[in-house]
Write an enzyme that holds these catalytic residues in place. Structure first.
Site, PDB file in Angstrom:
ATOM      1  N   ASP A 309      31.001  42.224  43.953  1.00  0.00           N
ATOM      2  CA  ASP A 309      31.641  42.153  42.959  1.00  0.00           C
ATOM      3  C   ASP A 309      32.443  43.575  42.471  1.00  0.00           C
ATOM      4  O   ASP A 309      31.514  44.407  42.522  1.00  0.00           O
ATOM      5  CB  ASP A 309      30.909  41.469  41.602  1.00  0.00           C
ATOM      6  CG  ASP A 309      31.869  41.155  40.526  1.00  0.00           C
ATOM      7  OD1 ASP A 309      32.686  40.016  40.540  1.00  0.00           O
ATOM      8  OD2 ASP A 309      32.189  42.033  39.510  1.00  0.00           O
ATOM      9  N   HIS A 322      48.775  43.923  38.421  1.00  0.00           N
ATOM     10  CA  HIS A 322      48.218  42.899  39.177  1.00  0.00           C
ATOM     11  C   HIS A 322      48.613  43.170  40.464  1.00  0.00           C
ATOM     12  O   HIS A 322      47.903  43.038  41.682  1.00  0.00           O
ATOM     13  CB  HIS A 322      48.647  41.640  39.067  1.00  0.00           C
ATOM     14  CG  HIS A 322      48.113  40.849  37.689  1.00  0.00           C
ATOM     15  ND1 HIS A 322      46.849  40.525  37.537  1.00  0.00           N
ATOM     16  CD2 HIS A 322      48.501  40.670  36.391  1.00  0.00           C
ATOM     17  CE1 HIS A 322      46.621  39.946  36.395  1.00  0.00           C
ATOM     18  NE2 HIS A 322      47.574  40.236  35.596  1.00  0.00           N
ATOM     19  N   ASP A 326      45.932  43.451  43.375  1.00  0.00           N
ATOM     20  CA  ASP A 326      45.981  42.913  44.684  1.00  0.00           C
ATOM     21  C   ASP A 326      45.696  44.064  45.900  1.00  0.00           C
ATOM     22  O   ASP A 326      45.126  43.703  46.949  1.00  0.00           O
ATOM     23  CB  ASP A 326      47.194  42.242  44.933  1.00  0.00           C
ATOM     24  CG  ASP A 326      47.387  41.062  44.124  1.00  0.00           C
ATOM     25  OD1 ASP A 326      46.219  40.526  43.298  1.00  0.00           O
ATOM     26  OD2 ASP A 326      48.604  40.505  44.002  1.00  0.00           O
ATOM     27  N   GLU A 353      37.588  38.472  42.218  1.00  0.00           N
ATOM     28  CA  GLU A 353      37.064  39.950  42.775  1.00  0.00           C
ATOM     29  C   GLU A 353      35.590  39.851  43.276  1.00  0.00           C
ATOM     30  O   GLU A 353      35.061  40.839  43.317  1.00  0.00           O
ATOM     31  CB  GLU A 353      37.112  40.899  41.665  1.00  0.00           C
ATOM     32  CG  GLU A 353      36.171  40.596  40.619  1.00  0.00           C
ATOM     33  CD  GLU A 353      36.734  39.803  39.374  1.00  0.00           C
ATOM     34  OE1 GLU A 353      35.943  39.626  38.324  1.00  0.00           O
ATOM     35  OE2 GLU A 353      37.620  39.208  39.729  1.00  0.00           O
TER      36      GLU A 353
END
Length: 459
Positions: A309, A322, A326, A353
């Site tokens: 994670d 964002h 990405d 994620e």
């Protein structure tokens, strides 16, 4: 293969006629038997009445004369008639009960069916001086009734049987000449009909003046042959026209099929791949995990799972947007892919994620070393992350777990233990590897980025 056996219509009609005649005969015999029985009873009653009148005068005379021997003789002669089973002469006495002179035929027994006749015996010694001197009782013989009935019953059955046989024979003969012969001719004609012989006209050897159902059937067959012949000619013409299009259509279908197969393969790959990172998606991971779990249970080989994670990723999105998030996920995915290069290992993105690494045939120590290598590979990317608490760069936390055949009834149990290890790594400060060691009880070892990956696992 032999053709099924056929049954003649004439035979079936004859059998049906015989069955009806037998049923009709049985009913007729029953009715006529009942009628004959009652008729015989009436005739016997009339005969007893006639006999009584014949003996009335002589009996009264001998009784008046008190000739007892003659009375007994008359009683014996009365039973010689087949209709009389027993004769009883009663003589009145001036005082006391009457004298009885009964006489029965040998084997006679009282019956509730045979009739009887009773007549008073009156003698007239002088004009106007009639006096009752006794009584004559004649009882019928039931055996005579049965003998007569049996004789009549035999005649009834024989007559009805002969009538039934004659009727069935007549029906079979007429049906055979009028129907069966022509039906067989029609069947033979139809058996010889084929696509090249539709021009043959069906004709029956019978009077032309006969216009009945068979004539309609013959006309219908000939008309059907004409229509079939025209239909086959049109069909042949259509087939020639279609033959010119068949090759072109086959080529078009082959071309479209090739394009469709390529599109299907591309679609299948897209449906099993995460579009952002190019890693396996959750669908492919779910398929692989069940397969590897069952294989490990059957073979007894180890199976390990890593859950990764990205630390503080929500903060990263808030700080860098964002688009930047990405790009970071793509970089992390490349690092994980390049670090887990062994054939059979599966790296998948299973959440926003969150990543999972499925390691078949991998013991806990090897899984721990690989997890540490993955953690370092991401840290070495050096991606700036001002929202990180201590490192100032993008890092990952990893939880590892290996299959325990005694405790893991399904893959979800293994996944749960790896998830719990990931949670502990997060809680302990992130940028760490947490390993769940199960040997009946759970032990957890925390590996920080300062631990030596080659050192043996501690308690």
């Amino acid at each position: 293969m032999s053709s099924p056996r056929t049954r003649s219509l004439a035979t079936r009609l004859t059998l049906a006629t015989l069955a009806f005649c037998l049923l009709f005969t049985a009913v007729t015999v029953a009715v006529r038997t009942v009628w004959a029985w009652h008729h015989n009873i009436a005739e016997m009653a009339a005969e007893l009445s006639v006999i009584a009148r014949m003996y009335e005068g002589p009996l009264a005379k001998v009784i008046w004369d008190l000739d007892r021997d003659q009375v007994s003789t008359y009683a014996a002669s009365l039973v010689e008639s087949p209709a009389v089973g027993r004769a009883t002469i009663s003589v009145r006495m001036p005082a006391g009960p009457p004298l009885l002179y009964p006489h029965a035929r040998p084997g006679w027994a009282p019956s509730g069916h045979a009739p009887s006749h009773r007549i008073a015996l009156t003698y007239e010694p002088y004009a106007g001086g009639a006096e009752t001197v006794g009584e004559l009782v004649l009882e019928g013989d039931e055996r005579t009734l049965w003998q007569t009935l049996r004789a009549e019953w035999g005649a009834i059955v024989l007559t009805q049987a002969v009538q039934s046989l004659l009727l069935a024979s007549l029906v079979m003969l007429l049906f055979s000449r009028l129907v069966t012969v022509h039906v067989r001719r029609i069947a033979h004609h139809l058996a010889e009909i084929g696509p090249t012989r539709l021009d043959r006209t069906l004709r029956l050897d019978r009077r032309q003046a006969s216009r009945d159902e068979l004539t309609l059937l013959v006309d219908g067959i000939n008309d059907l042959q004409d229509k079939l012949s025209g239909h086959l000619q049109r069909q042949h013409r259509y087939e020639q026209e279609l033959a010119g299009h068949r090759d072109r259509l086959r080529a078009m279908v082959q071309e479209r099929t090739t394009e469709l197969e390529a599109a299907n393969r591309q679609l299948e790959a897209l449906s099993r791949t995460d579009p952002l990172t190019g890693l396996a998606n959750r669908r492919q991971f779910d398929e692989a995990k069940q397969l590897e779990f069952q294989r490990a249970r059957r073979s007894g080989r180890p199976l390990s799972l890593l859950l990764c994670d990205v630390d503080h990723f929500k903060r990263y999105n808030d700080l860098y947007g964002h688009h930047g998030g990405d790009a970071t996920l793509q970089a992390v995915a490349d690092a994980l892919r390049n670090s887990a290069r062994r054939s059979g290992d599966l790296v998948a993105r299973i959440g926003g994620e969150e990543f999972a690494v499925l390691l078949p045939d991998t013991p806990p120590e090897t899984a721990r070393d690989l997890a540490e290598r993955l953690r370092r590979a991401v840290a070495e990317l050096g991606i700036e992350h001002q929202g990180a608490d201590t490192t100032g760069r993008v890092t990952v936390s990893i939880g590892t777990a290996s299959l325990d055949p005694r405790a893991d009834a399904d893959f979800d149990a293994l996944f749960h233990r790896a998830d719990q290890a990931l949670y502990r790594a997060k809680r302990a400060g992130r940028d760490q590897v947490a390993q769940d060691l199960s040997d009946g009880a759970s032990a957890l070892r925390m590996l920080t980025h300062d631990d030596d990956p080659e050192a043996p696992p501690g308690p």
